[in-house]
Design an enzyme around this catalytic site. Structure first.
Site, PDB file in Angstrom:
ATOM      1  N   LYS A  73     -61.832  13.213 137.896  1.00 39.91           N
ATOM      2  CA  LYS A  73     -62.455  11.911 137.647  1.00 39.91           C
ATOM      3  C   LYS A  73     -63.323  11.569 138.841  1.00 39.91           C
ATOM      4  CE  LYS A  73     -62.269   8.868 134.336  1.00 39.91           C
ATOM      5  NZ  LYS A  73     -61.835   9.068 132.941  1.00 39.91           N
ATOM      6  N   ASP A 116     -67.613   7.032 131.672  1.00 46.27           N
ATOM      7  CA  ASP A 116     -66.402   6.212 131.584  1.00 46.27           C
ATOM      8  C   ASP A 116     -66.943   4.775 131.687  1.00 46.27           C
ATOM      9  OD1 ASP A 116     -63.240   6.658 131.794  1.00 46.27           O
ATOM     10  OD2 ASP A 116     -63.701   4.927 133.028  1.00 46.27           O
TER      11      ASP A 116
END
Ligand code: GLU
Length: 445
Positions: free
Chosen positions: A126, A166
């Site tokens: 991430k 995201d």
């Protein structure tokens, strides 16, 4: 939790001080693993849990850029490459002022198990920045993305690390990021980012995938209890990409979505929300959800309202981490809610999770229920690798099958490990075992 796992967690907390979201995500997974260690002593011997809790690589970098007034702005960029046992690092980028190392690590940690559950060959990672895209011009967003990629590009590659979107990173940002990657690397490497525009290597259904996948997963959970979304009253928190396409698919299943929200407030219409208005407001005009009530006068807007107080059969948290606490969970259960499935990552606090599990309602944790987004990213990578482009129907069918399989895997694993109906254990155990086996096979690396 058994002592051995408690000690591992203590060590994680001590060596990562102050990273509360990461501690929370690690605790939640470790709490499921005791029966796995009994069945697989080799995981203890090879210190798999200790290794999984330590990212393979963490990158933190400066992102300088100039705003429209000519003022210099400095932000911080992150990429945590957590685990590559199953494939290249894969996971989104989040641009939001609250982003810090703890948030990126919790998301990266979740991503390892989520990605494993999809059955696709992708590792977990991430990244993101504390940059706030809200209120910024297109040109400012472009300059920020270019500066961000100027540092990050050296860590990426279709066989190395493949970011996507995201919160705060959608098609526009991915376009700018891809352009800068292509320019610096001098390679048209389509598979280096997913969520791309359809004109340059993007895949049909990727935009809809997380929300659609969530609805498919919810329908599977209900089906296993002899029920379905048809005719159910649903509430969906958030109004971003995940929420919008969750609403769309729930409506296609015949559910009545009566409420959604943003970080300012909640809109409610007992006769059902009109998705076209929400799409126009959020996707095209980038406005706030309160404006919905000005366009559709039947709807009520409550500034600062709590969406979980609205009575419903099905609740889909699709906003952000820890948006649903123990009190909210109690209210939902008391109001007769029969299913909760998470479109966001870790939206329910540990206390809320406990209440859902104890109540016996169907509760689908994010790492299973929202895996459709990253799974479709992996389908995008497949298309890029073969220089192919699949139809919407074909891709959606694949997504539906993947979500059905994830549900089955979580359902069966929960049963096998003695906690039938507990999708938290099912998801954690099934995801963990797949990664752990690969790590054992690859030796001490
Ligand atoms: N950010 C999404 C997630 O939380 C998608 C990641 C991806 O497509 O790589 O899973």
């Amino acid at each position: 939790m058994i002592e051995k796992l408690e000690n591992i967690l203590l060590h994680v907390v001590q060596r990562n001080p102050g990273e509360v979201e990461f501690h929370q995500a690690a605790r939640e997974v470790l709490e499921s693993l005791a029966p796995v260690l009994t069945k697989h002593p080799e995981f203890t011997e090879h210190k798999i849990i200790e290794r999984i809790c330590e990212p393979e690589r963490q990158i933190i970098f400066r992102v300088p850029w100039e705003d429209d007034n000519g003022e210099v702005q400095i932000h911080r960029g992150f990429r945590v490459e957590f685990n590559s046992a199953l494939g290249p690092y894969k996971g989104g980028l989040r641009f939001r002022p609250s982003v810090n190392l703890s948030i990126i690590k919790f998301l990266g940690f979740e991503q390892i198990f989520k990605n494993a559950l999809t059955g696709m060959p992708i590792g977990g990672a991430k990244g993101g920045s504390d940059f706030d895209p809200k209120g910024r011009s297109h040109r400012e967003i472009m300059r920020f993305c270019q500066s961000f990629m100027t540092e990050l590009y050296r860590h990426l590659g279709e066989y190395t690390d493949v970011p996507a979107g995201d919160i705060g990173v959608g098609g526009r940002e991915i376009g700018y990021l891809f352009g800068q990657y292509k320019r610096i690397a001098n390679r048209y490497e389509s598979g280096v980012l997913t969520g791309k525009g359809l004109d340059f290597g993007g895949a049909l259904v990727r935009t809809e995938a997380t929300g659609y996948g969530l609805a498919f997963f919810t329908e599977e959970m209900l089906k296993s209890r002899g029920k379905s979304l048809a005719g159910k009253t649903c509430i969906v928190s958030g109004s971003g990409n995940v929420a919008i396409y969750a609403i769309e698919k729930v409506q296609q299943f015949g559910g009545n979505v009566v409420a959604c929200s943003d970080s300012d407030g909640v809109i409610y219409d007992e006769r059902g929300l009109e998705l076209d208005i929400i799409k126009q407001l959020k996707e095209v005009e980038r406005r706030r959800i309160k404006d919905y009530a000005e366009i559709q006068r039947r709807a009520v807007y409550r500034d600062g309202g709590n969406i979980w107080e609205i009575p419903c059969d099905v609740a889909l948290p699709c906003a952000t981490q820890n948006e649903l606490n123990g009190k909210d969970a109690e209210i939902l259960v008391k109001n007769g809610c029969i299913a909760v499935a998470e479109g966001a990552n870790m939206p329910t606090t540990p206390q809320g999770v406990r209440i859902f599990l104890d109540s016996g309602i169907a509760y689908g944790p994010g790492k299973a229920a929202n895996a459709g987004g990253v799974a479709t990213s992996a389908l995008e990578m497949q298309q890029n690798a073969s220089r192919d482009a699949w139809s919407f129907e074909f891709t959606e069918q694949k997504l539906q099958q993947i979500m059905t399989d994830i549900h089955q895997r979580c359902h069966d694993t929960a049963e096998e490990y003695g906690t039938p109906g507990n999708y938290v254990n099912g998801a954690n155990i099934a995801g963990f075992i797949k990664v752990a086996k690969a790590m054992v096979a690859m030796g001490l690396i």
